[in-house]
Design a protein around this motif. Structure first.
Motif, mmCIF file in Angstrom:
data_model
loop_
_atom_site.group_PDB
_atom_site.id
_atom_site.type_symbol
_atom_site.label_atom_id
_atom_site.label_comp_id
_atom_site.label_asym_id
_atom_site.label_seq_id
_atom_site.Cartn_x
_atom_site.Cartn_y
_atom_site.Cartn_z
ATOM 1 N N ASP A 233 0.847 -1.193 0.000
ATOM 2 C CA ASP A 233 0.000 0.000 0.000
ATOM 3 C C ASP A 233 0.875 1.232 0.000
ATOM 4 O OD1 ASP A 233 -2.261 -1.537 0.028
ATOM 5 O OD2 ASP A 233 -2.451 -1.501 2.230
ATOM 6 N N ALA A 234 0.447 2.213 -0.753
ATOM 7 C CA ALA A 234 1.211 3.456 -0.833
ATOM 8 C C ALA A 234 0.243 4.625 -0.947
ATOM 9 C CB ALA A 234 2.137 3.414 -2.025
ATOM 10 N N VAL A 235 0.733 5.762 -0.403
ATOM 11 C CA VAL A 235 -0.042 7.013 -0.549
ATOM 12 C C VAL A 235 0.700 7.864 -1.570
ATOM 13 C CG1 VAL A 235 -0.907 9.065 0.576
ATOM 14 C CG2 VAL A 235 -0.887 6.886 1.808
ATOM 15 N N ILE A 236 0.037 8.160 -2.632
ATOM 16 C CA ILE A 236 0.669 8.843 -3.771
ATOM 17 C C ILE A 236 0.175 10.295 -3.828
ATOM 18 C CG2 ILE A 236 1.020 8.844 -6.261
ATOM 19 C CD1 ILE A 236 2.229 6.428 -4.815
ATOM 20 N N ARG A 237 1.195 11.194 -3.923
ATOM 21 C CA ARG A 237 0.827 12.591 -4.192
ATOM 22 C C ARG A 237 0.793 12.740 -5.715
ATOM 23 N NH1 ARG A 237 4.852 14.931 -2.163
ATOM 24 N NH2 ARG A 237 4.057 15.465 -0.121
ATOM 25 N N LEU A 238 -0.362 13.078 -6.255
ATOM 26 C CA LEU A 238 -0.545 13.158 -7.719
ATOM 27 C C LEU A 238 -0.928 14.580 -8.102
ATOM 28 C CD1 LEU A 238 -2.039 10.631 -10.097
ATOM 29 C CD2 LEU A 238 -2.915 12.948 -10.211
ATOM 30 N N ARG A 239 -0.114 15.101 -8.993
ATOM 31 C CA ARG A 239 -0.385 16.449 -9.524
ATOM 32 C C ARG A 239 -0.838 16.300 -10.996
ATOM 33 N NH1 ARG A 239 2.637 19.980 -12.523
ATOM 34 N NH2 ARG A 239 2.100 22.213 -12.336
ATOM 35 N N CYS A 240 -1.977 16.879 -11.297
ATOM 36 C CA CYS A 240 -2.552 16.816 -12.679
ATOM 37 C C CYS A 240 -2.668 18.221 -13.231
ATOM 38 C CB CYS A 240 -3.920 16.131 -12.660
ATOM 39 S SG CYS A 240 -4.688 16.013 -14.298
ATOM 40 N N ALA A 241 -2.103 18.447 -14.400
ATOM 41 C CA ALA A 241 -2.143 19.767 -15.029
ATOM 42 C C ALA A 241 -2.363 19.600 -16.541
ATOM 43 C CB ALA A 241 -0.863 20.534 -14.752
ATOM 44 N N ALA A 242 -2.890 20.646 -17.148
ATOM 45 C CA ALA A 242 -3.091 20.631 -18.608
ATOM 46 C C ALA A 242 -1.759 20.727 -19.307
ATOM 47 C CB ALA A 242 -3.997 21.787 -19.038
ATOM 48 N N LEU A 243 -1.631 19.971 -20.445
ATOM 49 C CA LEU A 243 -0.422 20.033 -21.267
ATOM 50 C C LEU A 243 -0.598 21.186 -22.254
ATOM 51 C CD1 LEU A 243 2.290 18.673 -21.982
ATOM 52 C CD2 LEU A 243 1.043 17.301 -23.666
ATOM 53 N N ARG A 244 0.028 22.309 -21.936
ATOM 54 C CA ARG A 244 -0.159 23.515 -22.717
ATOM 55 C C ARG A 244 0.658 23.464 -23.997
ATOM 56 N NH1 ARG A 244 0.382 25.062 -17.402
ATOM 57 N NH2 ARG A 244 -1.462 26.083 -16.480
ATOM 58 N N PRO B 148 1.913 25.376 -27.844
ATOM 59 C CA PRO B 148 2.380 26.710 -28.261
ATOM 60 C C PRO B 148 1.230 27.632 -28.644
ATOM 61 C CG PRO B 148 3.637 24.961 -29.359
ATOM 62 C CD PRO B 148 2.498 24.300 -28.671
ATOM 63 N N ASP B 149 0.109 27.058 -29.076
ATOM 64 C CA ASP B 149 -1.026 27.889 -29.483
ATOM 65 C C ASP B 149 -1.896 28.323 -28.322
ATOM 66 O OD1 ASP B 149 -1.975 25.408 -28.837
ATOM 67 O OD2 ASP B 149 -3.098 25.094 -30.714
ATOM 68 N N GLY B 150 -1.477 27.951 -27.082
ATOM 69 C CA GLY B 150 -2.231 28.383 -25.910
ATOM 70 C C GLY B 150 -3.418 27.511 -25.584
ATOM 71 N N THR B 151 -3.538 26.319 -26.220
ATOM 72 C CA THR B 151 -4.630 25.412 -25.908
ATOM 73 C C THR B 151 -4.084 24.157 -25.269
ATOM 74 O OG1 THR B 151 -4.523 24.379 -28.089
ATOM 75 C CG2 THR B 151 -5.971 26.290 -27.874
ATOM 76 N N SER B 152 -4.972 23.362 -24.670
ATOM 77 C CA SER B 152 -4.561 22.118 -24.017
ATOM 78 C C SER B 152 -4.441 21.023 -25.057
ATOM 79 C CB SER B 152 -5.593 21.711 -22.955
ATOM 80 O OG SER B 152 -5.270 20.451 -22.409
ATOM 81 N N HIS B 153 -3.315 20.343 -25.063
ATOM 82 C CA HIS B 153 -3.069 19.236 -25.974
ATOM 83 C C HIS B 153 -3.145 17.889 -25.288
ATOM 84 C CE1 HIS B 153 -0.880 21.662 -29.344
ATOM 85 N NE2 HIS B 153 -1.979 22.270 -28.899
ATOM 86 N N GLY B 154 -3.425 17.904 -23.994
ATOM 87 C CA GLY B 154 -3.484 16.656 -23.237
ATOM 88 C C GLY B 154 -3.344 16.944 -21.737
ATOM 89 N N ALA B 155 -2.784 15.964 -20.987
ATOM 90 C CA ALA B 155 -2.630 16.141 -19.537
ATOM 91 C C ALA B 155 -1.248 15.624 -19.090
ATOM 92 C CB ALA B 155 -3.722 15.394 -18.796
ATOM 93 N N LEU B 156 -0.689 16.263 -18.059
ATOM 94 C CA LEU B 156 0.606 15.895 -17.471
ATOM 95 C C LEU B 156 0.376 15.437 -16.033
ATOM 96 C CD1 LEU B 156 3.723 15.823 -17.506
ATOM 97 C CD2 LEU B 156 3.682 18.228 -16.814
ATOM 98 N N LEU B 157 0.752 14.165 -15.742
ATOM 99 C CA LEU B 157 0.556 13.589 -14.410
ATOM 100 C C LEU B 157 1.925 13.381 -13.758
ATOM 101 C CD1 LEU B 157 -2.110 10.840 -15.259
ATOM 102 C CD2 LEU B 157 -2.512 13.167 -14.458
ATOM 103 N N THR B 158 2.116 13.922 -12.554
ATOM 104 C CA THR B 158 3.345 13.741 -11.770
ATOM 105 C C THR B 158 2.972 13.014 -10.480
ATOM 106 O OG1 THR B 158 4.219 15.792 -12.671
ATOM 107 C CG2 THR B 158 5.310 14.897 -10.734
ATOM 108 N N MET B 159 3.688 11.856 -10.199
ATOM 109 C CA MET B 159 3.312 11.002 -9.069
ATOM 110 C C MET B 159 4.546 10.740 -8.184
ATOM 111 S SD MET B 159 1.202 8.418 -11.491
ATOM 112 C CE MET B 159 2.455 8.689 -12.719
#
Length: 618
Positions: free
Chosen positions: A587-598, A600-611
């Motif tokens: 068992d583990a407790v994970i700190r997960l950060r989710c942000a939009a993958l920005r 060059p055109d200023g729009t979201s192209h996906g998502a970036l997950l850091t664990m």
């Protein structure tokens, strides 16, 4: 003032003279007050005040004739106009007219001043009701005339609007008319019996042998002298005892007793049997008024004229004795002077070519003229056809003097009529075919017109497209040059990009935290060493796989809302603590950060997950 009026009248007469000379319309017989009022109305419409000025306009503007004639010839008409008079015609006049003629005898009707045809078609409906449609088509001919060519054109078309049919009962509307593109057309099978033509009542010859002449609200436009001339022509046109039907505002102004009233209120008259019109009768007047001739000479001239008559004729006395026979009758029926004074019953003529005695007796007793058509007589191996007229001879004191029998040789006319009927049938058939062909051509013309318009539009579009393609070709050529330059540049920099990729790869390997990058379809694009250590899935297994399809200890389905928000919202960023199971099954407790993958055109192209595993930090 009187001089100005006289001058104006002179100028007005000049206008009438020009109309007669230039267009053949003689309005000199019309009432001056009504005529001047209508001409002045047209002059006011075009903005002229003097007749001389308006005459100049007629001379330089031929189209003005039509407008002026439309103003003068006011065609006010309608179906069964003045219903009370038409009802009298239906109930009294038509039945009597049919009773006086044999069932196979044709009926000739003249609608003089027919305007746009409503009066003529009213007569057609009236006689079709009385005879039945089949008998009507076989027996009735309606001649409809007017001087207005535009009105005749409309009448020939035989279609009317709902407003023009107002007042016509529903039964007649349904039986005699057919709906045609928002209008109503008169029945074609009955329309063929109505013959339209131009006829000027003042100048043109009248139609002859008419049984019923309808001229309503037309005589009122003429002066008294012209009315008398027209009525004399009507007298000539009508068959013996023919009927004249006038408008309710008209009276017979002629002093000659050439018509007898049947019903003055409805203006119905009958041709007088002893009336004498002056039309085409100069010989009669010349003989009777020449007082210089002695009576014996006059009587001898009459005998010679009778003997030399062009048709076979004989006269019997009141006692049915043969009194007079002319040369044509002697030649045709083998008579001679020895037969003069013999009783008619003793002569072969009494029973051939027809039963003459009964007709003579009928004319003598009823004191009315009889007309027998289509009498066949075989003579010298040939067939001759006669029309026999039996006329009672009545003196001025109303004493019956005898009976005249006239044999009109109609063989040539009968042959011509047969040829005419055959020609008419061929013409009607050709007319129907031409009408059908014309309708097909009109349809084809409309289709071709539409096709031409579509082709013109397509041509314009192709022209525009061609110009756009030329522009695009130039742009593509320019782009190709730029791409070639970029390609050369990229080739030069390919080694630099490899170095950059190696550098980025080193960074990803150096980061201990697990990093997952997904595109907008949630397909894994990046899976670093930290992610491999946390979840035990190799990079080549993870990349290209849908994130939610991974079977790892991370509850990715619980993260669905957060990840989808990051894919659509470029400003989204969030950090959460979640319980998971690492690659070792602990068992583990994970700190997960989710942000939009920005991008060059200023729009979201996906998502970036850091664990990061929080236990490892401790």
């Amino acid at each position: 003032m009187s001089e100005q009026v006289a001058e104006g009248n002179g100028e007005f007469e000049s206008v009438l003279a020009y109309l007669k000379e230039a267009r053949g319309f003689d309005f000199t017989g019309y009432k001056r007050s009504s005529l001047m009022r209508r001409v002045r109305r047209r002059m006011a419409q075009v903005g002229t005040e003097a007749y001389a000025e308006y005459l100049d306009q007629l001379q330089v503007n031929p189209d003005e004739f039509v407008a002026l004639f439309n103003t003068i010839l006011i065609n006010v008409t309608g179906f069964f106009r003045d219903p009370e008079a038409w009802e009298y015609l239906r109930a009294e006049v038509v039945p009597r007219l049919l009773a006086e003629r044999s069932p196979d005898e044709s009926l000739r009707i003249w609608s003089a001043g027919c305007a746009s045809g409503q009066e003529a078609y009213s007569l057609a409906m009236l006689f079709a009701d009385a005879l039945g449609v089949e008998t009507y088509r076989q027996r009735v001919k309606i001649y409809a005339t007017d001087v207005d060519e535009d009105a005749l054109r409309q009448a020939r078309h035989a279609t009317y609007s709902s407003a023009e049919l107002e007042g016509l009962d529903e039964q007649k509307l349904e039986y005699y008319f057919e709906a045609q593109n928002g209008r109503y057309g008169f029945r074609k099978d009955l329309r063929r019996s109505v013959i339209f033509g131009r006829n000027d009542l003042v100048q043109d010859a009248p139609i002859s042998r008419i049984d019923l002449l309808v001229c309503r609200n037309t005589l009122m436009y003429f002066n008294a002298e012209t009315q008398t001339k027209i009525l004399e022509r009507f007298h000539f046109a009508l068959a013996p005892r023919g009927t004249l039907f006038l408008g309710k505002a008209e009276m017979l102004l002629s002093q000659n007793r050439i018509f007898e009233p049947i019903d003055l209120k409805r203006r119905v008259f009958r041709k007088a049997s002893n009336g004498r019109a002056s039309y085409n009768s100069s010989f009669t007047h010349g003989m009777g008024q020449h007082r210089g001739l002695e009576v014996p000479i006059t009587e001898r001239l009459r005998e010679l004229a009778f003997a030399a008559g062009p048709v076979a004729q004989l006269v019997v006395t009141e006692d049915e004795l043969l009194a007079v026979v002319n040369d044509q009758a002697e030649l045709a029926f083998g008579l001679s002077e020895r037969d003069i004074g013999k009783p008619l019953r003793d002569l072969d003529l009494s029973y051939r070519p027809l039963a003459l005695r009964g007709l003579v007796e009928q004319a003598r007793l009823e004191r009315r003229s009889l007309r027998i058509k289509d009498v066949e007589w075989r003579r010298a191996g040939e067939i001759v056809w006669y029309e026999v007229h039996v006329n009672p001879l009545i003196a001025k004191d109303d004493t019956l003097m005898g009976v005249s029998v006239v044999f009109h040789d109609v063989s040539g006319a009968r042959q011509l009529l047969a040829e005419l009927e055959r020609t008419n049938r061929q013409l009607e058939s050709a007319y129907d075919e031409l009408q059908s062909t014309n309708e097909e051509l009109e349809t084809t013309n409309e289709e071709l017109q539409s096709t031409v318009e579509e082709l013109e539009t397509t041509n314009e579009e192709l022209q525009s497209t061609n110009e756009e393609l030329e522009t695009m070709n130039e742009e593509l050529q320019s782009t190709n040059d730029e791409l070639q330059t970029i390609n050369d540049t990229l080739r030069d920099r390919s080694l630099d990009l490899d170095e950059v990729n190696e550098f980025l790869e080193s960074i990803m390997l150096s980061i201990r935290a697990g990093i997952i990058v997904v595109d907008s379809d949630l397909l894994i694009k990046t899976w670093n060493r930290g992610a491999e250590d946390l979840w035990g899935v190799r990079r080549d297994e993870a990349e290209g796989t849908h994130l939610f399809n991974l079977d790892i200890g991370l509850p990715v389905t619980d993260l669905r809302p957060m990840i989808r928000t990051a894919v659509t919202d470029v400003a989204y960023e969030n950090t959460v603590m979640i319980n998971a199971v690492n690659r070792r099954g602990r068992d583990a407790v994970i700190r997960l950060r989710c942000a939009a993958l920005r991008g060059p055109d200023g729009t979201s192209h996906g998502a970036l997950l850091t664990m990061e595993d929080t236990a490892a930090e401790v």
